[in-house]
Design a protein around this motif. Sequence first.
Motif, short mmCIF file in Angstrom:
data_model
loop_
_atom_site.label_atom_id
_atom_site.label_comp_id
_atom_site.label_asym_id
_atom_site.label_seq_id
_atom_site.Cartn_x
_atom_site.Cartn_y
_atom_site.Cartn_z
N ASP A 162 0.02 10.50 11.62
CA ASP A 162 -0.05 9.54 10.63
C ASP A 162 -0.68 8.71 10.46
O ASP A 162 -0.86 8.91 8.35
N ARG A 163 -1.90 8.10 11.26
CA ARG A 163 -2.14 6.93 11.00
C ARG A 163 -3.47 7.26 10.39
O ARG A 163 -4.05 6.68 9.52
N LEU A 164 -4.07 8.66 10.67
CA LEU A 164 -5.57 8.91 9.95
C LEU A 164 -5.13 10.06 8.93
O LEU A 164 -6.26 9.46 7.82
N ILE A 165 -3.60 10.19 8.63
CA ILE A 165 -3.36 11.52 7.06
C ILE A 165 -3.03 10.39 6.06
O ILE A 165 -3.53 9.96 5.16
N VAL A 166 -2.32 9.18 6.37
CA VAL A 166 -1.65 8.65 5.25
C VAL A 166 -1.43 6.88 5.28
O VAL A 166 -2.42 6.44 4.05
N ALA A 167 -2.37 6.84 6.42
CA ALA A 167 -3.01 5.53 6.51
C ALA A 167 -2.26 4.53 5.77
O ALA A 167 -2.81 3.72 4.96
#
Length: 202
Positions: A162-167
Amino acid sequence: MAWDTERTKRLLLDAATDEFTEHGLAGGRVDRIATAAGVNKERIYQYFGKKDDLFAAVLASRLRDSMDAVTMEGRGPAAAGDYAGRLFDHHLVDGVIPRLVFWEGLERAELAAADEARAEYHHTKVERFRAMLPGVDHEAAAELFLTVVSLVNAWPVLSHLDRLIVASPDEGAARIAARRRVLVRTVEVLANDVCGPAASAD
């Protein structure tokens, strides 16, 4: 004094749940489980068999508990979305099932797939899910239910994606709520597509 077999089994299952959730099947150690439970490790073999069988017993127990804790209610696409949201909530509070299921997939997928008791459990879950969806057959309900389970189980163990893709700039409760809305809406849209005309007529 008589030995309380059921209490001992529960102590072992609880200790094994913690051990396998943290370390998986390969990394889980029977001696640590026995020590945490305050029970001789020979009792593990006596009551559950080998370590792999204990892992299966732990997961089966938690799955049965979740079936009671997160019931399937209502009818139609909105009911399917509501169920997905409540299952998401349940797994956030208690992330044991997602972690155990991911460990299982990595370490004993073939054994799990051949387990008749697990197959029957999931057949029952799919049929309960299908009962919420008017005019939907078992195969279509199973495909949608697999989507629900995959989406819900992924969040507790793949949150780094989630942190990597949606940020997203949102953190904590705000981000979880946003993700929950997307999940619920996704399931509603897919359920509406599967139900088709029957959903509109309900």
